[in-house]
Structures are given as C-alpha cells and as structure tokens.
Design an enzyme around this catalytic site. Sequence first.
Site, short mmCIF file in Angstrom:
data_model
loop_
_atom_site.label_atom_id
_atom_site.label_comp_id
_atom_site.label_asym_id
_atom_site.label_seq_id
_atom_site.Cartn_x
_atom_site.Cartn_y
_atom_site.Cartn_z
N ASP A 100 -2.59 3.24 6.60
CA ASP A 100 -3.93 2.90 7.12
C ASP A 100 -3.88 2.64 8.61
O ASP A 100 -4.54 1.74 9.13
CB ASP A 100 -4.51 1.70 6.36
CG ASP A 100 -4.74 2.00 4.88
OD1 ASP A 100 -4.76 3.19 4.52
OD2 ASP A 100 -4.89 1.05 4.10
N HIS A 109 -11.32 3.83 5.69
CA HIS A 109 -10.35 3.05 4.91
C HIS A 109 -8.91 3.39 5.25
O HIS A 109 -8.00 2.63 4.93
CB HIS A 109 -10.61 3.19 3.40
CG HIS A 109 -10.14 4.47 2.78
ND1 HIS A 109 -9.83 4.58 1.45
CD2 HIS A 109 -9.95 5.71 3.30
CE1 HIS A 109 -9.46 5.82 1.16
NE2 HIS A 109 -9.52 6.52 2.27
N ASP A 151 -3.38 1.19 -5.05
CA ASP A 151 -2.65 2.46 -5.05
C ASP A 151 -1.21 2.29 -4.58
O ASP A 151 -0.43 3.25 -4.59
CB ASP A 151 -3.39 3.55 -4.27
CG ASP A 151 -3.37 3.38 -2.75
OD1 ASP A 151 -2.46 2.73 -2.21
OD2 ASP A 151 -4.28 3.93 -2.09
N ASP A 157 0.84 -1.20 0.00
CA ASP A 157 0.00 0.00 0.00
C ASP A 157 0.87 1.25 0.00
O ASP A 157 1.96 1.26 0.58
CB ASP A 157 -0.87 -0.02 1.27
CG ASP A 157 -2.10 0.87 1.19
OD1 ASP A 157 -2.06 1.90 0.49
OD2 ASP A 157 -3.11 0.54 1.83
N ASP A 204 -3.47 -3.10 -1.87
CA ASP A 204 -4.18 -1.91 -2.33
C ASP A 204 -3.54 -1.50 -3.66
O ASP A 204 -2.32 -1.32 -3.74
CB ASP A 204 -4.02 -0.81 -1.29
CG ASP A 204 -4.86 0.42 -1.57
OD1 ASP A 204 -5.02 0.77 -2.76
OD2 ASP A 204 -5.34 1.06 -0.62
#
Length: 300
Positions: free
Chosen positions: A127, A140, A229, A123, A227
């Site tokens: 987070d 999220h 991204d 990621d 993720d």
Amino acid sequence: MMKEISVIGVPMDLGQLRRGVDMGPSAIRYAGMSERLEGLGFTIYDEGDIKVEIKERADNGAETRLKNLEAVTKGNVRLSEKVEEVVRLNRFPLVLGGDHSIAIGTLAGIAKHNKNLGVIWFDAHGDLNTADTSPSGNIHGMSLAVSLGIGDSSLTNIGGFAPKIKPENVVIIGARSLDPGERKLIREKGIRVYTMHEIDRLGMTRVMEETITYLKERTDSVHLSLDLDGLDPDDAPGVGTPVVGGISYRESHLAMEILSEAEIVTSAEFVEINPILDERNKTAEVAVALMSSLFGDKLL
C-alpha cells in the site's frame, strides 16, 4: 491495554473497485465481536459508522487519476476526527473497515496525540503506491504512502499536518505482492519488511519478537493495521484482493497472542472484509477471533 474500547465502523468501498467491502463492519459485528470482547472484561462503546458517500454519488477521479479522491478524503477526514475524539477519552480505538484506504483517517487521528507512532502493517500488499506508480489509481493501495506524507496533498494533509508516521517506525508483515514503485520506495526509505519468505524461513515467533523489539526501541505507541488479505485465501476468502501463499490462520493467531503479551498495541483496525465474496461470514469470524487473541483471549 486500555479496558475501554471504542468501535468505529467505516463502510468505505471507494478506495477500490469491487463492491461489498462497505458491509465489512456489519459482518464483523454480526460475527459477535462485542460479545467476545466484553467476555474478556472490556467495556465496549460502539460509536456506529462514519458517514461515507455511496459509490453512485462519488466522483470517479478522472481528473486526478485517483479514483473517488474527494469522497475518500471526506470520509477519512470524518474518521480522523472521530478517532482523535476517542484517543482524547483514553479509549482504545478499534476501527472496522471498509477498504484499506481508511487507514489514512485512522492514522491521522491517532498521530495527533502520538508524535512517535509505530505501525505494524499486516498485509499481503505494501500500500505504498502513488498516483504515478499505481497501476489502478485505487487509493486503498496508497494508504501507507499517504501516511508517510507521500501522495496527493488533500490526503496527506488530513488533520492539518504531514507526515503522520516515520518510515523507520513501520514494519510490514506478510508482504507477497509489491509493485515496482513500492519496492523502490521501500529501499529508499529503509522500511522494514517481513515478506512471506522471511516468515517461512524465520518462523512467526521470531518475526514478531524482532518486530516488537524494533518498535519498542524507537516508538511511544503502536498501531496495528490488519488487512485480512494478509492471511491465505483458504483461511480468509472474503477479501477483494486475495494473494495465494499467505499467513496461516494459526500463524496469525500466534502473531496476535505475542502482541497481546507484549502490551504495545494501543490502537487497531481490521479491514478489507467483503461479505459478498465470503463463505458464510468465515472471514469476519476470523477477524473477530484474531481481535480476541489481540485483546488477551487464551485457551487456559
């Protein structure tokens, strides 16, 4: 790796503000996921989608500062129960997002049967925010913290226990956007992080080899939370929170290939694909290609 895979879609768009990520599971299926994995010799059981409240009917989180807290909690409770059922059947849980808040439910379901679970968090972000540290209140951006037992009790106690994972069993790969509260928590908890600086300096091969050795020494099984991204926006444009300077398409494939060879991953989720922001389903196709590498696809 288990030869039976249960696919679980989670059309969750309540953990963040941008619309469209709820269509991610459909985009991944449309990109030929099942056919690709069946071609590798796996039996696919598509369990359909978890019911998630539509945004127009969800609470706005004004009272708690956590946006859509009640609806996000309910969706993750349903997901955790489904994942737990899949694990009991001795199938590989493959969860399709949806935004990254769904990791709360995925990890809750897996941790019921894995008391010493390792997590690879692929990621751009940590987070690791809480209601106190989050600039936005978007859940999220809190899912890893919640799984560590840090955050609102309605989220941390999904499944009836907390924490789901230990900080020393987590490896974050690809981070390049961390809020001050997240950096503080990483230092306090001793979470292992490979930022883009380490990936550039060491190379993806060494990063993955170190990650695998580290987790093999201390965990019984490993969950991959990927993720999209984490990749550079040039390679994965259809994400809600893109951050330039990310992991390349080829580096990501290499990471999945090394994980496949190590045979340590026992569950996975691919999240944050937003078809509205995408280019001809490019990001979903990237996700399917990475899944294929994770499950053992090779050129020769």
